[in-house]
Design an enzyme around this catalytic site. Structure first.
Site, PDB file in Angstrom:
ATOM      1  N   GLY A 210       0.802  -1.212   0.000  1.00 28.99           N
ATOM      2  CA  GLY A 210       0.000   0.000   0.000  1.00 28.99           C
ATOM      3  C   GLY A 210       0.834   1.261   0.000  1.00 28.99           C
TER       4      GLY A 210
ATOM      5  CB  SER B 145       3.380 -11.794  -4.246  1.00 26.62           C
ATOM      6  OG  SER B 145       3.316 -10.601  -3.505  1.00 26.62           O
TER       7      SER B 145
ATOM      8  CG  ASP C  54      -5.099  -6.464  -1.208  1.00 26.73           C
ATOM      9  OD1 ASP C  54      -5.256  -7.682  -1.240  1.00 26.73           O
ATOM     10  OD2 ASP C  54      -4.008  -5.909  -1.329  1.00 26.73           O
TER      11      ASP C  54
END
Lengths: 510, 510
Positions: free
Chosen positions: A186, A212, A274
């Protein structure tokens, strides 16, 4: 009824012959069938039908596109690049096409949509079908939306995590302490992991880090590391790298640690979504599957970060702690400042440049990235017992200043396939300050979106170079940031977005 | 920075040339671009990128599939059948490809997913983008899942209905009473509309009936009527039909009355999902746009119908009444028995056969379909003032028995393009009773699913012929139903499903 056929056994049809057609649909499996082929006529397949495709011993579920004679013959079948790759199809191979088995697990997706609590076995069934590629984006999107907004119980979150772990491989390291570090994300440019891993490994900790690719951000750690070295390691190579360098900085996707999560992430990315439960399940499923015992979790908090308020942090902390306990892994959550980006670069190559500057002790290295990385490395080393309480920060600073962390980082990259220098973008555009004043607010989300519109993370060199921080005094016309793009259209697209949605607000000089 | 280009104006690229490629992706708009074409390189397009495609004055949003030289030249672009049809592209036309405009309305989809209440303007923005084809299935699925399960307020439902109406055309009839009839569905074979419309029109009511195709069922009224006559009428033709015959039995989709709803319905169908709010918005948006003043709504209630319990009925009744009031249309809700299918046929052609039998007064006509149609026609005529209270049932029976309804039905079909006889399936398979006993339960959902697996509604002749009703005494081996299919594979698929999931339970003889 005398003009009809009473029919009581399934008919066995001749298979089709595979013909390469070179159509890239990215991750979506598509099979191209001639509209008059025997299998379409006998099975009743139409465009968008979902079918099972088998080549040799491999099979998958694909969507039918119906084509005419200009594209394929009646006895031929073609596959999208993703499907032909997964099936390892070669020209002339036999292709067997049958109806896709009914997806019973869609019942549980509907149950969740209607607000019911799902049992572990129901989440298992959904995740197995997701991992096998039987779901298209539509049911995955419905499942994600049904689970978001606090609609998963704690038990469901834990069961979802277990279900995700059950779909993939698991690593084990035969060591009492296996260290790991994760950031919930974020915050653009917050690329501390490569530095934290290098420092902690230099202190003797085992840190088999897998990361990731970006979900909703302009870069994930795996995207940034892919600029510098090879990251798509299989399990055997990862083990060699960790044995050789004591740590890794690899992409988790190639390891198949939580393949269901990999599918969910694609759809979360498209939706820019998310949720807490998905976040916890995604993090912990990968960490448990990777064999980690101690996981430090960085949670930036700020009005435009992923976690916006202290209450959100506490909810996430409580859910993470509870789920980690149930899954037998220890977590330590560290709250960090999420009011503005970290470092200067936003986007894989620009972030890689900042990481190298910190590790090499360059005078140009962003101070905030350096300080935050050292703090997190110190916390991780204390958490894992590599030093006493309160000694982590000093140890981390020493390992960085003495060059041990940089040496270790080079060793990791060498073991993964060699260290490369980041590339640079072809197209640049400055965004100037509209007036004299002081930088009052920086909108992380708008910066992230502009960097993505500029091409990040798919274009490694694309992104944003940020020239100011909160509180800086600026003059009208002075560049606040520079957009980097690999294509002029993408530069114009990102520039247009920032013109309509300014990311940096200049206030009155105090 | 001396090896980079500072770039400050968008570049204008040469358009591509359209080449027909004959690939049918059904409703999904796809553009095929050569991976090395100038527009891919300059704009940075990759597979799955969303782009705006313009041909002449028409444009739409499409998904990129990237192809190699075996498929297309570098200066060419191809389109899926849906996109080339919508753009009316012809070989050699110039194709302009640019980045799709950013979808601001996705913010409101996310807000809804996170549980926020949406304002009317936000629902307007979502519906406009949905209707223009800017949304793929993924965000539509997220929106539907976020709205389902009672997560829409009454005000949101009304605003959603208004937003849907705002995306399309509106008809007006300049008459004080415009009658309409709708069934919320969920009951296989419940094809009363053609009969109700014929009776009410024979009584002098204006009934410009437009219907949808099946959402989650094996046939909608439009699917059944498509067996018997032409149903894809434009607004001018519909007006001629209604002026000539006093009524219509057309498909609503070609009229563009609620194009956003048409897009949502495709995804609801894929998910087999139908929520209260979407149901109310879908029904009322189409009825208000069609210019109806009085709408009779048939709600079958039963354990395996769409509405399962009295509480669900009352919730739906209250929401429908409230929303109708806000939108200036009158509704009357009629609760009917939803414990078993109506009529014998399930699937377009088999239902059309039953409808004709009732209208023609054939001795073989299903009694239950006849009785239910007459009851509903009577209610509608009373509601619209075509007769006094309590007189509707007798009037309906007289209009049917005297042949006026059948004459009127033929007039409607003639006006729409001529009456055709239903076709018959090539492949049939009986499903026998497993034991002696009495028919104890019939699962509407399993029957519907089996009929769909057999090919309905896309294959008109596919479906189920049901030979028993609740309470019937049967002997082992006696056929309970016959599966009808146009393809042997579909017959086997439906048969396999029913073998694993019996739809009819035989209990002990009482």
């Amino acid at each position: 009824m005398n003009d009809t056929v009473r029919f009581d056994s399934p008919c066995v049809l001749e298979p089709l012959r595979y013909r390469a057609l070179d159509i890239d649909t990215w991750q979506e499996h598509v099979i191209y069938l001639h509209r008059d082929c025997a299998v379409c006529r006998a099975e009743g397949f139409r465009a968008q039908a979902r079918v099972q495709v088998q080549v040799g011993a491999r099979r998958l579920i694909a969507t039918v596109n119906v084509v005419g004679s200009g594209v394929l013959g009646r006895a031929e079948a073609a596959l999208s690049a993703s499907a032909s790759g997964a099936l390892e199809a070669r020209a002339g191979d036999l292709v067997y096409v049958t109806h896709a088995p009914g997806l019973e697990s869609l019942r549980w997706v509907r149950a969740k949509v209607y607000g019911n609590e799902l049992a572990g076995a129901q989440l298992d069934a959904i995740m197995q079908d997701v991992a096998s590629g039987s779901y298209t984006g539509v049911p995955i999107a419905a499942f994600l939306a049904a689970c978001a907004g606090g609609r998963m119980t704690e038990r469901e979150t834990i069961d979802l995590t277990r279900a995700m772990i059950g779909t993939g491989e698991r690593l084990s390291w035969n060591r009492p302490v296996v260290a790991d570090k994760h950031c919930v994300g974020g915050l653009p440019g917050n690329r501390t992991s490569p530095i934290v891993v290098a420092v902690a490994a230099a202190a003797g900790l085992l840190v088999p880090k897998t990361s990731s690719r970006a979900i909703t951000s302009p870069a994930g750690t795996a995207d940034t590391m892919a600029v510098l070295t090879r990251v798509d390691l299989d399990a055997a190579t990862l083990r060699q790298v960790v044995e050789q360098a004591g740590a890794s900085l690899a992409w988790g996707g190639a390891l198949g640690l939580s393949p269901a999560d990999d599918m969910l992430i694609q759809v979360e990315r498209a939706l820019d979504l998310d949720s807490d439960a998905q976040l916890v399940a995604s993090i912990l499923s990968k960490k448990v599957a990777a064999g980690s015992t101690h996981v430090l979790i960085d949670v930036p908090v700020g009005p435009t970060a992923k976690v916006r308020e202290e209450a959100d942090l506490e909810r996430l902390r409580s859910l993470l702690t509870l789920a980690a306990q149930a899954l037998g892994v220890r977590v330590r959550i560290v709250r960090t400042d999420g009011t503005q980006p970290v470092g200067r670069g936003i986007g894989p190559a620009l972030e890689a440049r900042d990481v190298l500057a910190v590790l090499q002790g360059a005078p140009s290295a962003p101070h905030d990235l350096r300080e935050r990385s050292l703090m997190l490395a110190g916390e991780l080393m204390e958490f894992c017992g590599a030093c006493g309480a309160g000694e982590g920060a000093a140890l981390a600073a020493a390992l960085l200043a003495g060059g041990a962390a940089w040496t270790r980082f080079q060793a990791i990259c060498e073991a993964q396939g060699g260290l490369r220098a980041p590339g640079r973008a072809l197209f640049l555009r400055d965004v100037p300050a509209p007036r004299d004043g002081v930088v009052a607010t920086i909108d992380n989300r708008r910066l992230a979106r502009a960097a993505r519109l500029a091409g990040a993370p798919e274009r490694q060199v694309a992104g944003i170079d940020l020239h100011v921080r909160l509180g800086d005094t600026v003059r009208a016309g002075q560049p606040l940031l520079t957009l980097h793009a690999q294509a002029s259209g993408e530069l114009a697209y990102a520039g247009g977005f920032l013109a309509a949605h300014p990311a940096i607000v200049i206030g009155e000089a105090g």
